[in-house]
Design an enzyme around this catalytic site. Structure first.
Site, PDB file in Angstrom:
ATOM      1  N   TYR A 147       4.343   3.655  12.182  1.00 23.26           N
ATOM      2  CA  TYR A 147       3.650   4.790  11.538  1.00 23.26           C
ATOM      3  C   TYR A 147       2.148   4.504  11.409  1.00 23.26           C
ATOM      4  O   TYR A 147       1.306   5.356  11.707  1.00 23.26           O
ATOM      5  CB  TYR A 147       4.287   5.015  10.169  1.00 23.26           C
ATOM      6  CG  TYR A 147       3.813   6.235   9.416  1.00 23.26           C
ATOM      7  CD1 TYR A 147       4.452   7.464   9.565  1.00 23.26           C
ATOM      8  CD2 TYR A 147       2.752   6.150   8.511  1.00 23.26           C
ATOM      9  CE1 TYR A 147       4.042   8.585   8.834  1.00 23.26           C
ATOM     10  CE2 TYR A 147       2.337   7.259   7.785  1.00 23.26           C
ATOM     11  CZ  TYR A 147       2.985   8.471   7.952  1.00 23.26           C
ATOM     12  OH  TYR A 147       2.569   9.566   7.228  1.00 23.26           O
ATOM     13  N   GLY A 178      -3.380  10.446   1.041  1.00 27.58           N
ATOM     14  CA  GLY A 178      -2.727   9.315   0.399  1.00 27.58           C
ATOM     15  C   GLY A 178      -1.278   9.674   0.139  1.00 27.58           C
ATOM     16  O   GLY A 178      -0.663  10.430   0.906  1.00 27.58           O
ATOM     17  N   TYR A 179      -0.722   9.155  -0.941  1.00 29.09           N
ATOM     18  CA  TYR A 179       0.700   9.412  -1.245  1.00 29.09           C
ATOM     19  C   TYR A 179       0.828  10.762  -1.958  1.00 29.09           C
ATOM     20  O   TYR A 179       0.289  10.962  -3.044  1.00 29.09           O
ATOM     21  CB  TYR A 179       1.271   8.271  -2.086  1.00 29.09           C
ATOM     22  CG  TYR A 179       1.633   7.080  -1.213  1.00 29.09           C
ATOM     23  CD1 TYR A 179       2.951   6.809  -0.901  1.00 29.09           C
ATOM     24  CD2 TYR A 179       0.647   6.280  -0.657  1.00 29.09           C
ATOM     25  CE1 TYR A 179       3.299   5.751  -0.069  1.00 29.09           C
ATOM     26  CE2 TYR A 179       0.969   5.215   0.178  1.00 29.09           C
ATOM     27  CZ  TYR A 179       2.299   4.958   0.473  1.00 29.09           C
ATOM     28  OH  TYR A 179       2.627   3.919   1.297  1.00 29.09           O
TER      29      TYR A 179
END
Ligand code: CAA
Length: 240
Positions: A147, A178-179
């Protein structure tokens, strides 16, 4: 005339938020999806946005998909390459198939979609391409060599293609989320995710809508001088 936008992986998660934001901003949107029929049906019922099924990892399917969208909605002005999958595993456990699937979808999908739409954008002298990268392509991540390599590749792809489009009215940019609070992040083991969230200065996961907001900014007609750049939207987790 409303501009036509294709969002890959556009019926779920970050892609769904992007499709909806574009529609609300007046774009004619085609939301591509690969497999989850149920989610796609529900998405179209909820949003009124047409969903188109094809696999971005297949070049032939991308060419046919763009043709179909153009026949039904009009020439494609905007592509958001958002479709992405994870096959997380440490190097010891990762197999070649895990590598190929992630590279073919996350990075190969960008090539396939851009190639399928490029000549049309050149002929019309206008295009906006936004590729969704990742903080993990910028910083790397344990258990994600596939990934991280694919997402890192997206950033190189963006910088290279932007140079070919620059004098032709086509901008190519990237967003590095980001997350974000999506199914993909929900699949991270809870104890691992807790440690990750603890390192986000804003103190929470991002929302899909917060990525969509960046896409709207980048695809605007007024965005012609913004090309080759990556916008990081990550709550301050990684400054790049
Ligand atoms: N840093 C250092 N060590 C880590 C680690 C990390 N980030 N994550 C796991 N480890 C260690 C564990 O502590 C454990 O160590 P010990 O053997 O010494 O106890 C070892 O690695 C093995 O960990 P697991 O038991 O979890 O092993 P596993 O094989 O079951 O799973 C894994 C490994 C697949 C990497 C799993 O930990 C995982 O899924 N991690 C999350 C990876 C991640 O962040 N993915 C992001 C998905 S979201 C996304 O990609 C969207 C985006 O763009 C941001």
């Amino acid at each position: 005339m409303a501009r036509v936008a294709v969002v890959t992986g556009g019926t779920r998660g970050i892609g769904e938020a992007i499709s909806v934001a574009l529609k609300n901003a007046g774009y004619k949107v085609a939301a591509n999806y690969a497999g989850n029929e149920e989610r796609a049906k529900g998405f179209t019922q909820r949003t009124g946005i047409a969903a188109y099924k094809w696999d971005v990892a297949s070049f032939e399917e991308c060419v046919a998909g763009i043709k179909k969208v153009e026949a039904e909605l009009g020439p494609v002005d905007v592509i958001v390459n958002n479709a992405g999958i994870t096959r997380d595993a440490t190097m010891r456990k990762m197999n070649r198939q895990n590598w190929d699937e992630v590279m073919d979808t996350n990075l190969g999908g960008c090539f396939n979609m851009c190639k399928a739409a490029w000549e049309g954008m050149l002929a019309r002298g206008f295009g906006r391409i936004v590729n969704i990268g990742s903080i993990n392509g910028q910083a790397g991540q344990y258990g994600q060599v596939n990934y991280a390599a694919a997402k890192s590749g997206i950033h190189g792809f963006t910088k290279a293609l932007s140079q070919e489009g620059a004098s032709k009215g086509i901008t190519v940019t990237a967003i590095a989320p980001g997350y974000i609070d999506t199914d993909m992040v929900a699949a991270v083991p809870p104890e691992v995710l807790a440690k990750i969230v603890a390192k986000i200065p804003v103190g929470r996961l991002g929302k899909a809508e917060e990525i969509a907001r960046g896409v709207l900014f980048l695809v605007a007609d007024e965005g012609g001088f913004i090309t080759g750049s990556t916008m990081s939207i990550n709550g301050g987790q990684h400054m790049y």
